[in-house]
Design an enzyme around this catalytic site. Structure first.
Site, mmCIF file in Angstrom:
data_model
loop_
_atom_site.group_PDB
_atom_site.id
_atom_site.type_symbol
_atom_site.label_atom_id
_atom_site.label_comp_id
_atom_site.label_asym_id
_atom_site.label_seq_id
_atom_site.Cartn_x
_atom_site.Cartn_y
_atom_site.Cartn_z
ATOM 1 N N SER A 109 -1.217 -25.610 -4.678
ATOM 2 C CA SER A 109 0.142 -25.246 -4.264
ATOM 3 C C SER A 109 0.123 -24.001 -3.380
ATOM 4 O O SER A 109 -0.677 -23.088 -3.586
ATOM 5 C CB SER A 109 0.984 -24.970 -5.511
ATOM 6 O OG SER A 109 2.211 -24.351 -5.144
ATOM 7 N N TYR A 132 4.512 -25.168 1.736
ATOM 8 C CA TYR A 132 5.946 -24.949 1.873
ATOM 9 C C TYR A 132 6.140 -24.200 3.178
ATOM 10 O O TYR A 132 5.396 -23.252 3.476
ATOM 11 C CB TYR A 132 6.490 -24.100 0.721
ATOM 12 C CG TYR A 132 6.719 -24.876 -0.556
ATOM 13 C CD1 TYR A 132 7.483 -26.040 -0.567
ATOM 14 C CD2 TYR A 132 6.196 -24.426 -1.771
ATOM 15 C CE1 TYR A 132 7.706 -26.746 -1.740
ATOM 16 C CE2 TYR A 132 6.424 -25.129 -2.954
ATOM 17 C CZ TYR A 132 7.177 -26.283 -2.927
ATOM 18 O OH TYR A 132 7.407 -26.982 -4.084
ATOM 19 N N THR A 158 5.294 -30.562 1.721
ATOM 20 C CA THR A 158 6.313 -30.971 0.746
ATOM 21 C C THR A 158 7.676 -30.948 1.417
ATOM 22 O O THR A 158 8.085 -29.926 1.979
ATOM 23 C CB THR A 158 6.278 -30.042 -0.476
ATOM 24 O OG1 THR A 158 4.996 -30.189 -1.081
ATOM 25 C CG2 THR A 158 7.349 -30.409 -1.491
ATOM 26 N N LYS A 235 4.769 -35.224 1.462
ATOM 27 C CA LYS A 235 4.979 -35.414 0.026
ATOM 28 C C LYS A 235 6.459 -35.283 -0.326
ATOM 29 O O LYS A 235 7.100 -34.301 0.053
ATOM 30 C CB LYS A 235 4.194 -34.346 -0.743
ATOM 31 C CG LYS A 235 4.449 -34.320 -2.247
ATOM 32 C CD LYS A 235 3.512 -33.355 -2.955
ATOM 33 C CE LYS A 235 3.730 -33.326 -4.441
ATOM 34 N NZ LYS A 235 4.871 -32.498 -4.857
ATOM 35 N N HIS A 259 9.035 -34.994 -6.937
ATOM 36 C CA HIS A 259 8.720 -33.640 -7.400
ATOM 37 C C HIS A 259 8.766 -33.561 -8.931
ATOM 38 O O HIS A 259 9.174 -32.564 -9.511
ATOM 39 C CB HIS A 259 9.720 -32.648 -6.789
ATOM 40 C CG HIS A 259 9.160 -31.310 -6.441
ATOM 41 N ND1 HIS A 259 8.964 -30.887 -5.156
ATOM 42 C CD2 HIS A 259 8.777 -30.257 -7.221
ATOM 43 C CE1 HIS A 259 8.496 -29.646 -5.151
ATOM 44 N NE2 HIS A 259 8.369 -29.229 -6.398
HETATM 45 C C1 LIG Z 1 5.490 -26.623 -12.998
HETATM 46 C C2 LIG Z 1 5.492 -27.431 -11.751
HETATM 47 C C3 LIG Z 1 5.334 -26.797 -10.532
HETATM 48 C C4 LIG Z 1 5.307 -27.541 -9.357
HETATM 49 N N1 LIG Z 1 5.071 -26.902 -8.176
HETATM 50 C C5 LIG Z 1 4.984 -27.617 -7.037
HETATM 51 C C6 LIG Z 1 4.652 -26.989 -5.805
HETATM 52 O O1 LIG Z 1 4.437 -25.781 -5.766
HETATM 53 N N2 LIG Z 1 4.591 -27.758 -4.701
HETATM 54 C C7 LIG Z 1 4.812 -29.115 -4.728
HETATM 55 O O2 LIG Z 1 4.754 -29.783 -3.696
HETATM 56 N N3 LIG Z 1 5.103 -29.739 -5.884
HETATM 57 C C8 LIG Z 1 5.184 -29.031 -7.030
HETATM 58 N N4 LIG Z 1 5.445 -29.673 -8.210
HETATM 59 C C9 LIG Z 1 5.564 -31.143 -8.218
HETATM 60 C C10 LIG Z 1 4.197 -31.806 -8.433
HETATM 61 O O3 LIG Z 1 3.386 -31.701 -7.291
HETATM 62 C C11 LIG Z 1 4.316 -33.298 -8.752
HETATM 63 O O4 LIG Z 1 5.111 -33.916 -7.764
HETATM 64 C C12 LIG Z 1 4.899 -33.589 -10.122
HETATM 65 O O5 LIG Z 1 4.527 -32.607 -11.060
HETATM 66 C C13 LIG Z 1 4.416 -34.952 -10.607
HETATM 67 O O6 LIG Z 1 5.020 -35.293 -11.786
HETATM 68 P P1 LIG Z 1 4.340 -35.131 -13.244
HETATM 69 O O7 LIG Z 1 4.407 -33.675 -13.575
HETATM 70 O O8 LIG Z 1 5.246 -35.966 -14.084
HETATM 71 O O9 LIG Z 1 2.924 -35.651 -13.166
HETATM 72 C C14 LIG Z 1 5.482 -28.948 -9.404
HETATM 73 C C15 LIG Z 1 5.649 -29.577 -10.636
HETATM 74 C C16 LIG Z 1 5.646 -28.846 -11.801
HETATM 75 C C17 LIG Z 1 5.794 -29.556 -13.109
#
Ligand SMILES: Cc1cc2nc3c(=O)[nH]c(=O)nc-3n(C[C@H](O)[C@H](O)[C@H](O)COP(=O)(O)O)c2cc1C
Length: 364
Positions: A109, A132, A158, A235, A259
């Site tokens: 990230s 981002y 993203t 994404k 997300h």
């Molecule tokens: C705590 C947390 C932080 C996240 N931070 C980001 C991020 O910084 N950038 C991003 O593109 N997606 C972020 N996501 C989304 C994840 O990349 C991903 O799409 C998502 O967690 C997938 O679902 P799952 O947690 O059910 O496996 C985040 C998700 C969580 C749970």
């Protein structure tokens, strides 16, 4: 294998909860608003029956595949999630070692607690960099340059977060980064490294509102492609027409994602849109998917619908919180064992045998 006390990824969440502060657990676990999409992401995979084949020789099974040309030991990647320092002291270093040890790719990230240079230096496998786009385009380009120079092999843009989704648990907890944790990749840009305490709101939502660029459009995908020699994945796609646009704008791949239910509550579960999106893309670029993947059988379902691989988010965080690098590795190995088992029972000796007819068998 999984840390003692957990037989599966759902049980691991309970162990992790006991280790994390209430604020960190809620930040990791939560979704937007009523968390409809968060729950539906998991439930929608479970509603897809797998019409297994019988009398296939599955005595030798191969889970490996390639993603953007890179060989991975199984079709599971680590999704980009922010702030691994909330889960364990090694933060993203633990994660990247776990991913490399498991023979797969970590997507780091932008909002990591460890600089991209350090993460890439500790990596035993490919690292992708999730981007981002900041209002400060020069700072954004500098970040892309640094990711390239550090050795990242793809940029994952993203696009589902013009603003941060409203996560009421974070609002209630006034989510912020505790003393000592920062957005390390932005430490050189004044005021961009702190996710600070905001009274009666989420500090991260305030950070997004102030610093990230909500005016992003498809033109910026072209801008990013011109700004980097690395392949760009988009994404956060849940529609077939947007997937086609991504193809038209030169993306090398897309991640079908909402997300993890953290942005627009009420957006469709990824399991329910993946098939039509893969059909629209027609193999022109690679389609990945994330959201609610908790069982090896979910990975089979995703491949059958046309995904090249899946990404997992929260389970990795539960592993990190429970046992650091070993915990995250345990999550990946548990998924590997489940995929292997499910492939055997479904009559698939390799991932190329996992085809759509497992979900939609031929009629009489
Ligand atoms: C705590 C947390 C932080 C996240 N931070 C980001 C991020 O910084 N950038 C991003 O593109 N997606 C972020 N996501 C989304 C994840 O990349 C991903 O799409 C998502 O967690 C997938 O679902 P799952 O947690 O059910 O496996 C985040 C998700 C969580 C749970």
């Amino acid at each position: 294998m999984l840390p003692e006390g957990a037989l599966n990824l759902q049980e691991l969440e309970q162990l992790a909860r006991e280790k994390l502060t209430a604020m960190a657990y809620a930040y990791y676990a939560s979704g937007a608003l009523d968390e409809l999409t968060l729950r539906e992401n998991v439930a929608a995979w479970a509603r897809l029956p797998i019409h297994y084949r019988v009398l296939v020789d599955v005595s030798a099974r191969d889970l490996s595949t390639t993603v953007l040309g890179a060989r991975v030991s199984m079709p599971v990647l680590v999704a980009p999630t922010a702030f691994h320092g909330l889960a364990c002291s090694d933060g993203e270093l633990a994660t990247v070692r776990a991913a490399g040890g498991a023979g797969t790719i970590m997507c780091l990230s932008s909002l990591s607690n460890t600089r991209v240079e350090e993460v890439c230096a500790a990596a035993g496998g490919p690292v992708w960099f999730q981007l981002y786009v900041y209002r400060d385009r020069a700072a954004t380009e500098a970040l892309v340059r640094r990711a390239e120079a550090a050795g990242a092999s793809a940029i994952v843009l993203t696009v589902d977060a013009p603003l941060l989704g409203r996560r009421e648990r974070d609002v209630r907890n006034e989510f912020h980064l505790p003393e000592g944790l920062r957005v390390e990749n932005m430490s050189a840009v004044a005021g961009h490294a702190e996710v600070a305490l905001r009274s009666a709101s989420s500090g991260l939502a305030a950070y997004f509102k102030e610093k990230l660029d909500p005016s992003l459009t498809w033109k910026d995908v072209a801008w990013l492609r011109g700004a980097t020699r690395l392949p760009v994945l988009v994404k956060g796609i849940v529609r077939a027409d947007d997937a086609r646009r991504a193809v038209d704008h030169g993306a090398s791949g897309i991640v079908v994602s909402n997300h993890g239910g953290r942005q627009l509550d009420g957006s469709p579960a990824t399991a329910s849109v993946l098939g039509p999106i893969a059909d629209a893309v027609q193999g022109r670029i690679e389609v990945l998917v994330d959201g609610g993947v908790r069982r090896g059988a979910d990975v089979l379902r995703a491949l059958a619908l046309g995904a090249r691989a899946v990404l997992v988010g929260r389970p990795i965080l539960w592993g990190l919180a429970t046992a650091g690098e070993a915990g995250a590795r345990g999550v990946l190995e548990a998924l590997r064992a489940e995929i292997d088992h499910a492939m055997a029972l479904a009559g698939c000796a390799s991932v190329s045998d996992v085809t759509r007819d497992l979900l939609v068998p031929p009629g009489p």
